[in-house]
Design an enzyme around this catalytic site. Structure first.
Site, PDB file in Angstrom:
ATOM      1  N   THR A  47       0.839  -1.198   0.000  1.00  0.00           N
ATOM      2  CA  THR A  47       0.000   0.000   0.000  1.00  0.00           C
ATOM      3  C   THR A  47       0.876   1.250   0.000  1.00  0.00           C
ATOM      4  OG1 THR A  47      -1.928   1.035   1.017  1.00  0.00           O
ATOM      5  CG2 THR A  47      -0.405  -0.028   2.528  1.00  0.00           C
ATOM      6  N   GLY A 100      -4.830  11.522  -9.385  1.00  0.00           N
ATOM      7  CA  GLY A 100      -3.829  11.066  -8.408  1.00  0.00           C
ATOM      8  C   GLY A 100      -3.584   9.574  -8.557  1.00  0.00           C
ATOM      9  N   GLY A 101      -2.998   9.005  -7.523  1.00  0.00           N
ATOM     10  CA  GLY A 101      -2.604   7.597  -7.581  1.00  0.00           C
ATOM     11  C   GLY A 101      -3.739   6.649  -7.919  1.00  0.00           C
ATOM     12  N   ILE A 135     -14.557   6.489  -4.937  1.00  0.00           N
ATOM     13  CA  ILE A 135     -13.633   5.493  -4.392  1.00  0.00           C
ATOM     14  C   ILE A 135     -13.337   5.767  -2.920  1.00  0.00           C
ATOM     15  CG2 ILE A 135     -12.645   5.035  -6.680  1.00  0.00           C
ATOM     16  CD1 ILE A 135     -10.068   6.228  -5.499  1.00  0.00           C
ATOM     17  N   ASP A 170      -6.487  -3.170  -8.383  1.00  0.00           N
ATOM     18  CA  ASP A 170      -7.398  -2.061  -8.037  1.00  0.00           C
ATOM     19  C   ASP A 170      -8.488  -1.858  -9.097  1.00  0.00           C
ATOM     20  OD1 ASP A 170      -6.238  -1.439  -5.607  1.00  0.00           O
ATOM     21  OD2 ASP A 170      -4.816  -0.017  -6.484  1.00  0.00           O
ATOM     22  N   LYS A 206       3.466   1.420  -3.522  1.00  0.00           N
ATOM     23  CA  LYS A 206       2.910   0.779  -4.722  1.00  0.00           C
ATOM     24  C   LYS A 206       3.791   0.990  -5.947  1.00  0.00           C
ATOM     25  CE  LYS A 206      -2.027   0.619  -3.702  1.00  0.00           C
ATOM     26  NZ  LYS A 206      -3.361   0.914  -4.226  1.00  0.00           N
ATOM     27  N   GLY A 237     -17.715   3.270  -2.203  1.00  0.00           N
ATOM     28  CA  GLY A 237     -16.371   2.805  -2.541  1.00  0.00           C
ATOM     29  C   GLY A 237     -15.848   1.613  -1.747  1.00  0.00           C
TER      30      GLY A 237
HETATM   31  P1  ATR Z   1      -3.524   9.522  -4.024  1.00  0.00           P
HETATM   32  O1  ATR Z   1      -2.251   9.031  -4.613  1.00  0.00           O
HETATM   33  O2  ATR Z   1      -3.859   8.894  -2.716  1.00  0.00           O
HETATM   34  O3  ATR Z   1      -4.657   9.526  -4.999  1.00  0.00           O
HETATM   35  P2  ATR Z   1      -2.866  12.128  -4.554  1.00  0.00           P
HETATM   36  O4  ATR Z   1      -1.951  11.587  -5.594  1.00  0.00           O
HETATM   37  O5  ATR Z   1      -2.384  13.248  -3.718  1.00  0.00           O
HETATM   38  O6  ATR Z   1      -3.272  11.016  -3.606  1.00  0.00           O
HETATM   39  O7  ATR Z   1      -4.241  12.528  -5.292  1.00  0.00           O
HETATM   40  C1  ATR Z   1      -5.256  13.224  -4.674  1.00  0.00           C
HETATM   41  C2  ATR Z   1      -6.247  13.667  -5.745  1.00  0.00           C
HETATM   42  O8  ATR Z   1      -7.223  14.521  -5.134  1.00  0.00           O
HETATM   43  C3  ATR Z   1      -5.607  14.490  -6.850  1.00  0.00           C
HETATM   44  O9  ATR Z   1      -6.347  14.310  -8.039  1.00  0.00           O
HETATM   45  C4  ATR Z   1      -5.763  15.899  -6.294  1.00  0.00           C
HETATM   46  O10 ATR Z   1      -5.701  16.918  -7.255  1.00  0.00           O
HETATM   47  P3  ATR Z   1      -4.281  17.613  -7.606  1.00  0.00           P
HETATM   48  O11 ATR Z   1      -3.590  16.676  -8.541  1.00  0.00           O
HETATM   49  O12 ATR Z   1      -4.640  18.902  -8.223  1.00  0.00           O
HETATM   50  O13 ATR Z   1      -3.566  17.769  -6.291  1.00  0.00           O
HETATM   51  C5  ATR Z   1      -7.153  15.809  -5.731  1.00  0.00           C
HETATM   52  N1  ATR Z   1      -7.399  16.842  -4.750  1.00  0.00           N
HETATM   53  C6  ATR Z   1      -6.948  16.888  -3.476  1.00  0.00           C
HETATM   54  N2  ATR Z   1      -7.390  18.013  -2.857  1.00  0.00           N
HETATM   55  C7  ATR Z   1      -8.144  18.691  -3.769  1.00  0.00           C
HETATM   56  C8  ATR Z   1      -8.893  19.919  -3.742  1.00  0.00           C
HETATM   57  N3  ATR Z   1      -8.941  20.657  -2.634  1.00  0.00           N
HETATM   58  N4  ATR Z   1      -9.552  20.285  -4.866  1.00  0.00           N
HETATM   59  C9  ATR Z   1      -9.500  19.530  -5.988  1.00  0.00           C
HETATM   60  N5  ATR Z   1      -8.824  18.352  -6.075  1.00  0.00           N
HETATM   61  C10 ATR Z   1      -8.148  17.939  -4.977  1.00  0.00           C
END
Ligand code: ATR
Length: 288
Positions: A74, A143-144, A231, A115, A78, A254
């Site tokens: 995790t 994001g991830g 999710i 996933d 990953k 999710g």
């Molecule tokens: P993970 O790997 O766990 O998915 P992450 O890579 O930090 O974590 O991804 C979080 C997602 O939520 C991203 O798509 C992020 O957008 P950014 O790429 O612009 O950071 C999105 N996200 C988090 N906070 C946000 C906010 N306040 N408004 C819009 N999108 C947000």
């Protein structure tokens, strides 16, 4: 299956597996696998394995040398697991991350990513009429977690994916890596406009999670028949799902994605493709 071992003690031939992460204390996987091990009366053990990122490689090899059947991996490991594997499944390569490592009898490390499978199986179980090829999907977040969802939807014949992320560049990078013309990157502020004609909406951002801001999106342009899923599973009913349900859209939470993504690993390590049931959902969510 009734166990002849009421104390559930391990034997000399117990199959061993676990989840590696840092931190790992939040992981629901030990509870989930532990439930299935007990339910199916399997002589095995699935344990939390807190491993600091700098020790990841050594720990992975040690687990193989200790005779483990496999491990889940995790955050944040990953991506780190990819180069350590001797063989990667096609989906792990395309998603760019590994969440399930199996130690083969010849010592090789086989990396997979389940996933996307979990995402699809959850929707299939909760919304059996779903037809992924029936119309465009809107995916929020790059994001991830989004890559598995994108690859899964593309493989199911989704005709178009409208991908919106607050940071547009990140969405463009993901689209460029997956290289499928059906992914159309759109600007985050105009995501509500992209809901027109969609048949599926997926939140892959962290918005709506406990401690995070809400995902605020105007759903008025979304067809009422479109399925809305998140999710995020803590809380189970995110604001997005509450809003979608209130206007009559079908919704799927999710939690099932987490439960279904665990099935392939459990099957490989312990020999049974386990069932995802309401009792399991309740058990995984219960605090004790
Ligand atoms: P993970 O790997 O766990 O998915 P992450 O890579 O930090 O974590 O991804 C979080 C997602 O939520 C991203 O798509 C992020 O957008 P950014 O790429 O612009 O950071 C999105 N996200 C988090 N906070 C946000 C906010 N306040 N408004 C819009 N999108 C947000």
């Amino acid at each position: 299956m009734t166990s002849r071992n009421p104390y559930r003690t391990l034997s000399g031939t117990s199959r061993l597996a676990g989840v590696m992460g840092w931190p790992v204390s939040h992981s629901k996987s030990p509870r989930l696998h532990g439930y299935w091990l007990a339910k199916y009366g399997i002589d095995g053990c699935y344990m939390p394995l807190p491993v600091e990122p700098e020790n990841f490689q050594a720990a992975l090899i040690s687990l193989r040398n200790l005779g483990f059947s496999g491990v889940n991996v995790t955050i944040p490991q990953k991506e780190m697991a990819m180069p350590e594997c001797d063989e990667l499944s096609d989906r792990a390569r395309r998603i760019g991350a590994v969440n399930t490592v199996t130690f083969a009898k010849d010592g090789r490390l086989l990396g997979d990513n389940t996933d996307g499978f979990g995402f699809l199986e959850n929707l299939r179980q909760e919304a059996p009429d779903i037809a992924f090829a029936s119309g465009p999907a809107v995916v929020l977040g790059a994001g991830g977690a989004c890559r598995a969802v994108l690859v899964a939807l593309l493989d199911e014949g989704c005709p178009e994916i409208r991908l919106a992320n607050r940071t547009r560049k990140r969405a463009e990078d993901v689209a460029a890596e997956i290289k499928d013309p059906r992914i159309k990157v759109i600007d985050w502020p105009v995501a509500p406009d992209a809901l027109a004609g969609a048949s599926l909406v997926v939140n892959t951002t962290s918005l709506g999670m406990v401690g995070q801001p809400k995902l605020e999106i105007d759903l008025s342009g979304l067809p009422q028949t479109a399925l809305v899923t998140d999710i995020v599973y803590a809380p189970l009913m995110t604001d997005l799902l509450v809003q979608a349900k209130a206007r009559g859209n079908p919704i799927v939470d999710g939690l099932g994605m987490l439960l279904h993504q665990a099935r392939p690993g459990f099957h490989r390590w312990f020999g049974i493709d386990p069932e995802v049931t309401q009792e399991l959902r309740d058990f995984v969510l219960s605090p004790d």
